[in-house]
Design a protein around this motif. Structure first.
Motif, mmCIF file in Angstrom:
data_model
loop_
_atom_site.group_PDB
_atom_site.id
_atom_site.type_symbol
_atom_site.label_atom_id
_atom_site.label_comp_id
_atom_site.label_asym_id
_atom_site.label_seq_id
_atom_site.Cartn_x
_atom_site.Cartn_y
_atom_site.Cartn_z
ATOM 1 N N GLY A 171 0.849 -1.173 0.000
ATOM 2 C CA GLY A 171 0.000 0.000 0.000
ATOM 3 C C GLY A 171 0.889 1.229 0.000
ATOM 4 N N LEU A 172 2.147 0.990 0.390
ATOM 5 C CA LEU A 172 3.123 2.077 0.325
ATOM 6 C C LEU A 172 3.385 2.385 -1.137
ATOM 7 C CD1 LEU A 172 5.645 0.746 2.966
ATOM 8 C CD2 LEU A 172 4.405 2.879 3.145
ATOM 9 N N PRO A 173 3.536 3.635 -1.478
ATOM 10 C CA PRO A 173 3.812 3.973 -2.879
ATOM 11 C C PRO A 173 5.111 3.317 -3.330
ATOM 12 C CG PRO A 173 4.155 5.881 -1.448
ATOM 13 C CD PRO A 173 3.527 4.813 -0.618
ATOM 14 N N VAL A 174 5.082 2.702 -4.530
ATOM 15 C CA VAL A 174 6.276 2.039 -5.038
ATOM 16 C C VAL A 174 7.373 3.076 -5.246
ATOM 17 C CG1 VAL A 174 7.250 0.743 -6.965
ATOM 18 C CG2 VAL A 174 4.986 0.175 -6.098
ATOM 19 N N GLY A 175 8.558 2.737 -4.790
ATOM 20 C CA GLY A 175 9.669 3.679 -4.884
ATOM 21 C C GLY A 175 9.707 4.618 -3.690
ATOM 22 N N GLY A 176 8.641 4.558 -2.862
ATOM 23 C CA GLY A 176 8.609 5.396 -1.664
ATOM 24 C C GLY A 176 9.517 4.825 -0.601
ATOM 25 N N GLU A 177 9.824 5.608 0.383
ATOM 26 C CA GLU A 177 10.701 5.167 1.445
ATOM 27 C C GLU A 177 9.877 4.994 2.710
ATOM 28 O OE1 GLU A 177 14.413 5.074 1.543
ATOM 29 O OE2 GLU A 177 14.176 4.889 -0.621
ATOM 30 N N LEU A 178 10.048 3.824 3.327
ATOM 31 C CA LEU A 178 9.362 3.515 4.573
ATOM 32 C C LEU A 178 9.580 4.616 5.608
ATOM 33 C CD1 LEU A 178 7.893 0.900 5.558
ATOM 34 C CD2 LEU A 178 10.022 0.327 6.707
ATOM 35 N N GLU A 179 10.811 5.077 5.646
ATOM 36 C CA GLU A 179 11.228 6.072 6.627
ATOM 37 C C GLU A 179 10.347 7.315 6.617
ATOM 38 O OE1 GLU A 179 15.311 7.040 5.980
ATOM 39 O OE2 GLU A 179 15.349 8.502 7.602
ATOM 40 N N TYR A 180 9.836 7.673 5.431
ATOM 41 C CA TYR A 180 9.072 8.910 5.320
ATOM 42 C C TYR A 180 7.569 8.680 5.248
ATOM 43 C CZ TYR A 180 13.756 10.448 4.228
ATOM 44 O OH TYR A 180 15.105 10.672 4.277
ATOM 45 N N ALA A 181 7.141 7.400 5.320
ATOM 46 C CA ALA A 181 5.709 7.117 5.266
ATOM 47 C C ALA A 181 5.073 7.502 6.594
ATOM 48 C CB ALA A 181 5.489 5.644 4.960
ATOM 49 N N ASP A 182 3.799 7.882 6.553
ATOM 50 C CA ASP A 182 3.136 8.258 7.800
ATOM 51 C C ASP A 182 2.692 7.005 8.554
ATOM 52 O OD1 ASP A 182 -0.066 7.910 7.289
ATOM 53 O OD2 ASP A 182 1.041 8.368 5.461
ATOM 54 N N GLY A 183 2.386 7.191 9.818
ATOM 55 C CA GLY A 183 2.053 6.070 10.697
ATOM 56 C C GLY A 183 0.871 5.250 10.220
ATOM 57 N N VAL A 184 -0.158 5.909 9.710
ATOM 58 C CA VAL A 184 -1.365 5.199 9.267
ATOM 59 C C VAL A 184 -1.032 4.277 8.091
ATOM 60 C CG1 VAL A 184 -3.702 5.475 8.334
ATOM 61 C CG2 VAL A 184 -2.848 7.082 10.045
ATOM 62 N N THR A 185 -0.242 4.798 7.143
ATOM 63 C CA THR A 185 0.147 4.001 5.974
ATOM 64 C C THR A 185 0.951 2.782 6.402
ATOM 65 O OG1 THR A 185 0.233 6.026 4.658
ATOM 66 C CG2 THR A 185 1.322 4.109 3.735
ATOM 67 N N ILE A 186 1.874 2.978 7.338
ATOM 68 C CA ILE A 186 2.696 1.857 7.801
ATOM 69 C C ILE A 186 1.846 0.846 8.557
ATOM 70 C CG2 ILE A 186 4.562 1.208 9.381
ATOM 71 C CD1 ILE A 186 6.034 3.713 8.555
ATOM 72 N N ALA A 187 0.934 1.332 9.394
ATOM 73 C CA ALA A 187 0.053 0.434 10.147
ATOM 74 C C ALA A 187 -0.745 -0.433 9.180
ATOM 75 C CB ALA A 187 -0.882 1.259 11.037
ATOM 76 N N ARG A 188 -1.244 0.175 8.103
ATOM 77 C CA ARG A 188 -2.039 -0.547 7.102
ATOM 78 C C ARG A 188 -1.163 -1.584 6.378
ATOM 79 N NH1 ARG A 188 -4.426 3.885 3.760
ATOM 80 N NH2 ARG A 188 -5.549 4.584 5.582
ATOM 81 N N ALA A 189 0.056 -1.173 6.029
ATOM 82 C CA ALA A 189 0.970 -2.081 5.319
ATOM 83 C C ALA A 189 1.315 -3.293 6.182
ATOM 84 C CB ALA A 189 2.238 -1.337 4.914
ATOM 85 N N LEU A 190 1.409 -3.084 7.491
ATOM 86 C CA LEU A 190 1.723 -4.182 8.405
ATOM 87 C C LEU A 190 0.535 -5.115 8.583
ATOM 88 C CD1 LEU A 190 3.767 -2.408 11.215
ATOM 89 C CD2 LEU A 190 4.522 -4.423 9.941
ATOM 90 N N THR A 191 -0.634 -4.523 8.775
ATOM 91 C CA THR A 191 -1.839 -5.321 9.003
ATOM 92 C C THR A 191 -2.165 -6.187 7.791
ATOM 93 O OG1 THR A 191 -2.656 -3.510 10.355
ATOM 94 C CG2 THR A 191 -4.252 -5.193 9.751
ATOM 95 N N ALA A 192 -1.954 -5.624 6.600
ATOM 96 C CA ALA A 192 -2.303 -6.340 5.366
ATOM 97 C C ALA A 192 -1.128 -7.141 4.819
ATOM 98 C CB ALA A 192 -2.800 -5.343 4.311
ATOM 99 N N ARG A 193 -0.141 -7.476 5.665
ATOM 100 C CA ARG A 193 1.015 -8.243 5.177
ATOM 101 C C ARG A 193 0.543 -9.612 4.706
ATOM 102 N NH1 ARG A 193 1.236 -8.490 10.803
ATOM 103 N NH2 ARG A 193 1.580 -10.553 11.718
ATOM 104 N N ARG A 194 1.312 -10.169 3.756
ATOM 105 C CA ARG A 194 0.896 -11.445 3.164
ATOM 106 C C ARG A 194 2.058 -12.447 3.211
ATOM 107 N NH1 ARG A 194 3.825 -10.541 -1.092
ATOM 108 N NH2 ARG A 194 3.949 -8.470 -1.973
ATOM 109 N N GLU A 195 1.709 -13.725 3.086
ATOM 110 C CA GLU A 195 2.726 -14.768 3.007
ATOM 111 C C GLU A 195 3.568 -14.476 1.785
ATOM 112 O OE1 GLU A 195 2.830 -17.150 5.374
ATOM 113 O OE2 GLU A 195 1.054 -16.229 6.250
ATOM 114 N N MET A 196 4.862 -14.710 1.905
ATOM 115 C CA MET A 196 5.693 -14.469 0.740
ATOM 116 C C MET A 196 5.669 -15.680 -0.168
ATOM 117 S SD MET A 196 9.146 -12.330 0.790
ATOM 118 C CE MET A 196 9.788 -11.980 -0.838
ATOM 119 N N ALA A 197 5.331 -15.439 -1.448
ATOM 120 C CA ALA A 197 5.185 -16.541 -2.406
ATOM 121 C C ALA A 197 6.509 -17.235 -2.661
ATOM 122 C CB ALA A 197 4.615 -16.008 -3.706
ATOM 123 N N ASP A 198 6.442 -18.495 -3.088
ATOM 124 C CA ASP A 198 7.656 -19.250 -3.398
ATOM 125 C C ASP A 198 8.374 -18.637 -4.594
ATOM 126 O OD1 ASP A 198 7.494 -21.094 -1.400
ATOM 127 O OD2 ASP A 198 6.202 -22.437 -2.542
ATOM 128 N N GLY A 199 9.684 -18.843 -4.621
ATOM 129 C CA GLY A 199 10.453 -18.448 -5.796
ATOM 130 C C GLY A 199 11.061 -17.076 -5.688
#
Ligand SMILES: [Zn+2]
Length: 199
Positions: A171-199
């Protein structure tokens, strides 16, 4: 070289500060009261002298282990992997994460000469392998090309351990830096984390 030139040269080495800004900062400092300048110099001295990477997670701290690693209220079974120690502050501000961290110290970037040996992955492998309490590793490298390649690499390193590996949602903008993302965006990115696919 004069001391004025000296300071300007040092300031110009900082990221995002060119020669012009460095000159402006130098003359700004020269106009300040001596005590204010001394305070700045002491603050720089203090971080250089007292702050070290945590031997467990790589977080920058005045104590070893760092405050997060030493905190029994944190969930030590969930490890969030980040590129730089500065990313920890951003994730902490989101208030969403109660686990612990592991700092890689960079991202894979052949163009910048950063290869697998330059990242702190051995420590991560040990933390996961030592029959420890780790049950999930969340890969929170940046949503950039290098960040993705790095996440895939770390997943491969952990494969044999059988630990659950997830990736933060992009949900973070591609090419964006985690360091500068706001708390809400990071919270959403963490909550919606997914299993990492094989390969
Ligand atoms: Zn630590």
């Amino acid at each position: 070289m004069s001391v004025i030139d000296d300071l300007t040269t040092e300031l110009a080495k900082l990221p995002g500060i060119g020669r012009k800004t460095a000159t402006r900062l130098t003359y700004h400092l020269l106009k300040q009261p001596a005590v204010a300048v001394a305070r700045l110099a002491r603050a720089i001295d203090a971080v250089a002298e007292r702050v070290r990477p945590c031997s467990r997670c790589g977080n920058l701290s005045e104590t070893d282990p760092c405050g997060i690693c030493a905190d029994p209220r944190r969930d030590h079974s969930v490890v969030c992997v980040v590129e730089e120690a500065s990313d920890i502050g951003a994730i902490e501000r989101s208030g969403e994460f109660r686990g612990v961290y592991h700092v890689l110290g960079g991202r894979l970037s052949p163009l910048d000469g950063v290869g697998p040996d330059d990242l702190r992955v051995d420590g991560l492998r040990e933390r996961v392998a030592n029959g420890g309490p780790v049950r999930e590793v969340i890969l929170a490298t940046n949503p950039s090309m290098e960040g993705e390649v790095t996440a895939t690499f770390v997943r491969g390193v952990l494969e044999a351990s059988g630990v659950r590996v997830t990736r933060i949602a992009l949900g973070l903008p591609v090419g964006g830096e985690l360091e500068y993302a706001d708390g809400v965006t990071i919270a959403r990115a963490l909550t919606a984390r997914r299993e990492m696919a094989d390969g």
